[in-house]
Design an enzyme around this catalytic site. Structure first.
Site, PDB file in Angstrom:
ATOM      1  N   GLU A  76      -9.267  12.661   8.100  1.00  0.00           N
ATOM      2  CA  GLU A  76      -9.204  13.992   7.498  1.00  0.00           C
ATOM      3  C   GLU A  76     -10.542  14.718   7.581  1.00  0.00           C
ATOM      4  OE1 GLU A  76      -6.871  13.724   3.529  1.00  0.00           O
ATOM      5  OE2 GLU A  76      -7.501  11.709   4.089  1.00  0.00           O
ATOM      6  N   LYS A 101      -3.166  -1.654  10.051  1.00  0.00           N
ATOM      7  CA  LYS A 101      -3.638  -1.854   8.678  1.00  0.00           C
ATOM      8  C   LYS A 101      -3.877  -3.326   8.372  1.00  0.00           C
ATOM      9  CE  LYS A 101      -2.589   2.471   7.260  1.00  0.00           C
ATOM     10  NZ  LYS A 101      -3.464   3.339   6.468  1.00  0.00           N
ATOM     11  N   GLU A 115      -9.278   4.227  -1.780  1.00  0.00           N
ATOM     12  CA  GLU A 115      -8.140   4.019  -2.670  1.00  0.00           C
ATOM     13  C   GLU A 115      -8.587   3.249  -3.910  1.00  0.00           C
ATOM     14  OE1 GLU A 115      -4.540   2.544  -0.851  1.00  0.00           O
ATOM     15  OE2 GLU A 115      -5.108   3.267   1.141  1.00  0.00           O
ATOM     16  N   THR A 139      -4.508   6.884  -0.056  1.00  0.00           N
ATOM     17  CA  THR A 139      -5.801   7.555   0.099  1.00  0.00           C
ATOM     18  C   THR A 139      -5.925   8.694  -0.899  1.00  0.00           C
ATOM     19  OG1 THR A 139      -5.659   7.036   2.424  1.00  0.00           O
ATOM     20  CG2 THR A 139      -7.329   8.641   1.782  1.00  0.00           C
ATOM     21  N   ARG A 155      -6.624   4.170  13.589  1.00  0.00           N
ATOM     22  CA  ARG A 155      -5.719   5.319  13.761  1.00  0.00           C
ATOM     23  C   ARG A 155      -5.031   5.348  15.116  1.00  0.00           C
ATOM     24  NH1 ARG A 155      -5.055   6.196   8.590  1.00  0.00           N
ATOM     25  NH2 ARG A 155      -6.995   6.748   7.534  1.00  0.00           N
ATOM     26  N   ASP A 187       0.845  -1.194   0.000  1.00  0.00           N
ATOM     27  CA  ASP A 187       0.000   0.000   0.000  1.00  0.00           C
ATOM     28  C   ASP A 187       0.882   1.246   0.000  1.00  0.00           C
ATOM     29  OD1 ASP A 187      -2.554   1.209  -0.027  1.00  0.00           O
ATOM     30  OD2 ASP A 187      -2.365   1.679   2.098  1.00  0.00           O
ATOM     31  N   GLU A 204      -9.926   4.156   4.231  1.00  0.00           N
ATOM     32  CA  GLU A 204      -9.126   4.919   3.278  1.00  0.00           C
ATOM     33  C   GLU A 204      -9.651   4.595   1.889  1.00  0.00           C
ATOM     34  OE1 GLU A 204      -4.905   4.362   3.954  1.00  0.00           O
ATOM     35  OE2 GLU A 204      -4.973   5.780   5.639  1.00  0.00           O
ATOM     36  N   ASP A 220      -8.697   0.584   2.527  1.00  0.00           N
ATOM     37  CA  ASP A 220      -7.634   0.202   3.464  1.00  0.00           C
ATOM     38  C   ASP A 220      -8.100   0.576   4.875  1.00  0.00           C
ATOM     39  OD1 ASP A 220      -5.223  -0.251   4.746  1.00  0.00           O
ATOM     40  OD2 ASP A 220      -4.319   1.617   4.045  1.00  0.00           O
ATOM     41  N   ARG A 271       2.404  16.562  12.359  1.00  0.00           N
ATOM     42  CA  ARG A 271       3.717  17.216  12.481  1.00  0.00           C
ATOM     43  C   ARG A 271       3.662  18.729  12.257  1.00  0.00           C
ATOM     44  NH1 ARG A 271       4.548  12.407   9.877  1.00  0.00           N
ATOM     45  NH2 ARG A 271       4.181  13.389   7.881  1.00  0.00           N
ATOM     46  N   GLN A 310      -2.302   2.830  14.987  1.00  0.00           N
ATOM     47  CA  GLN A 310      -1.288   3.383  14.074  1.00  0.00           C
ATOM     48  C   GLN A 310      -0.425   4.443  14.760  1.00  0.00           C
ATOM     49  OE1 GLN A 310      -3.109   4.953  10.523  1.00  0.00           O
ATOM     50  NE2 GLN A 310      -1.172   5.410   9.501  1.00  0.00           N
ATOM     51  N   THR A 355      -8.501  -5.392   4.316  1.00  0.00           N
ATOM     52  CA  THR A 355      -8.517  -4.461   3.196  1.00  0.00           C
ATOM     53  C   THR A 355      -9.584  -4.981   2.249  1.00  0.00           C
ATOM     54  OG1 THR A 355      -6.171  -3.978   3.419  1.00  0.00           O
ATOM     55  CG2 THR A 355      -7.162  -3.521   1.278  1.00  0.00           C
ATOM     56  N   TYR A 403       1.206   5.753  -0.339  1.00  0.00           N
ATOM     57  CA  TYR A 403       0.805   6.969   0.382  1.00  0.00           C
ATOM     58  C   TYR A 403       1.057   8.104  -0.607  1.00  0.00           C
ATOM     59  CZ  TYR A 403       1.141  10.138   4.550  1.00  0.00           C
ATOM     60  OH  TYR A 403       0.977  11.112   5.516  1.00  0.00           O
ATOM     61  N   HIS A 432      -3.906  14.055   0.769  1.00  0.00           N
ATOM     62  CA  HIS A 432      -3.991  13.192   1.954  1.00  0.00           C
ATOM     63  C   HIS A 432      -2.707  13.301   2.783  1.00  0.00           C
ATOM     64  CE1 HIS A 432      -4.747   9.708   4.502  1.00  0.00           C
ATOM     65  NE2 HIS A 432      -3.588   9.200   4.127  1.00  0.00           N
ATOM     66  N   TYR A 445       3.573   3.447  14.646  1.00  0.00           N
ATOM     67  CA  TYR A 445       4.077   3.710  13.296  1.00  0.00           C
ATOM     68  C   TYR A 445       5.533   4.146  13.192  1.00  0.00           C
ATOM     69  CZ  TYR A 445       3.937   8.886  12.910  1.00  0.00           C
ATOM     70  OH  TYR A 445       4.172  10.224  13.021  1.00  0.00           O
TER      71      TYR A 445
HETATM   72 MN    MN Z   1      -3.714   3.214   2.700  1.00  0.00          MN
END
Ligand code: MN
Length: 408
Positions: free
Chosen positions: A350, A245, A195, A336, A229, A120, A193, A225, A136, A232, A249, A122, A127, A236
């Site tokens: 989001e 994840k 996708e 995403t 969160r 997968d 997500e 996906d 961040r 994650q 899926t 990104y 996104h 992560y």
């Molecule tokens: Mn994804």
């Protein structure tokens, strides 16, 4: 390109997702019977084993227990010959073969192919910018590598399920408040997500060019996906998502071929920084495919596959740069697909801005993340002149977490 008409009347409308121009590949069963390979047309499915005499492949392809892997393995020339023979057999005026049809409404759909491995990416800039801003801050939203390589992680083929499969809310280890110990609990921030997944139809061993990568892609599916969160956020760093994840899926039941999407090719966005030569665009690499998400039937997102920064061909080419061998049946999630506006965001993370701005639904409810019993559905169809190229919905209902996740 305009609509091609079939002797199957339901295929000859502007609304059907499955006109003769589409011919997507799936696996179905009727009333608990055996699994069969089928092609959607209008409100019917062609049972391809019943049209063996008209199709230029050995019968083993048409009854492959894995699904459409056998056709993929035969190679791109056979993909073209197979599609053109099907088109001819179903064209208006051809000998009608009602014996080979079953009503779509009576079919149960299964995985359309055996997934070899699953990766997968990104690769949607909106996104990545949204998520990076939340985690961040706006100045460090995109990591320095992002404009140079499609970022990805290796997922689990074992977790890929077909649309309609219920999804069990996962348990996981979640970060404790402040510096307290982590806790073990059902995910409270379970998400989608939106996708599109590309299916690799030809194997490779060693680095391949973007053009070769494009040639090796067999087709596309809608892909959700499912993402926890809170799991994650704790796990992560530094190696990327793992258990967040791995629950499931979901993919749409129909593989839309690259050939069917050809009229909808479009360019990737203008590059802020030039890509290195081996990843550069060699032509229009994306597709104009309007996409949407519904939550219990209410639309919560509308976007388009043309918002991607990297195409699937560029992702596949990058995937092979280290010499990584690719196999027939490998599935590559695009990442995403969000757009520039709030209404274009392809995840609840989001849409609710990390839970700070809950979505207000038409019935007065609000949502930050998925609640038990919610049904999330991805929709997608390219819009031609008087016809559509649809994928069939990619849907899943989230069931409550088990009292304890451990079996024995
Ligand atoms: Mn994804």
């Amino acid at each position: 390109m305009t609509r091609l008409n079939s002797w199957i009347a339901s295929a000859n409308t502007a609304e059907t997702p499955f006109p003769l121009n589409n011919l997507p590949y799936g696996v179905f069963s009727i009333a608990g019977g055996p699994r069969k390979l089928g092609v959607a047309i209008g409100d019917q499915i062609v049972d391809v084993a019943q049209m063996e005499d008209a199709l230029p492949v050995d019968p083993a392809v048409l009854s492959d227990p894995r699904g459409w892997n056998g056709l993929m393995e035969r190679g791109a020339e056979i993909w073209v010959a197979f599609r053109s023979a099907l088109t001819e057999a179903l064209f208006e005026g051809a000998v009608e073969r009602p014996d080979a049809l079953v009503p779509l409404a009576e079919a149960k759909m299964h995985m359309p192919f055996a997934v070899s491995e699953y990766t997968d990416f990104y690769a949607g800039r909106h996104h990545a910018t949204n998520v990076g801003t939340m985690f961040r801050g706006p100045d460090n939203a995109l990591p320095p590598n992002w404009l140079h390589i499609p970022i990805g992680y290796n997922g689990r083929a074992s977790s890929v399920v077909v649309s309609g499969t219920d999804i069990r809310r996962p348990w996981g280890q979640l970060k404790g408040p402040n510096d307290e110990a982590p806790k073990w609990a059902p995910s409270q921030r379970f998400d989608i997500e939106l996708e599109i997944g590309a299916i690799v139809g030809q194997s490779s061993d060693g680095p391949i060019s973007v053009d070769q990568a494009d040639a090796n892609i067999f087709g596309y599916v809608l892909l959700n996906d499912w993402s926890a969160r809170d799991i994650q956020a704790w796990e992560y760093q530094p190696l990327g998502p793992f258990q967040a994840k791995a629950t499931a899926t979901s993919i749409s039941p129909w593989i839309v071929t690259k050939a069917a999407l050809e009229p909808f090719r479009c360019a990737t966005p203008v590059r802020e920084k030039d890509l290195l030569p081996h990843l550069r665009d060699t032509g229009p690499m994306l597709y104009d495919i309007p996409l949407s998400v519904t939550l219990n039937g209410e639309t919560i997102c509308e976007t388009n596959y043309n918002e991607m920064y990297y195409s699937s061909a560029q992702q596949l080419a990058h995937h092979t740069t280290s010499g990584c061998p690719m196999r027939v049946g490998d599935l590559l999630g695009a990442g995403t697909i969000s757009g520039p506006k709030k209404a274009n965001r392809g995840s609840l993370l989001e849409l609710s801005w990390g839970g700070k701005e809950p979505l207000e639904l038409a019935n007065g409810d609000t949502r930050s993340f998925i609640e038990d019993g919610d049904t999330l559905t991805l929709h997608g169809a390219a819009q031609g002149d008087g016809y559509k190229i649809g994928f069939g919905d990619c849907t899943g209902t989230v069931l409550p977490a088990l009292d304890t996740p451990f079996k024995g």
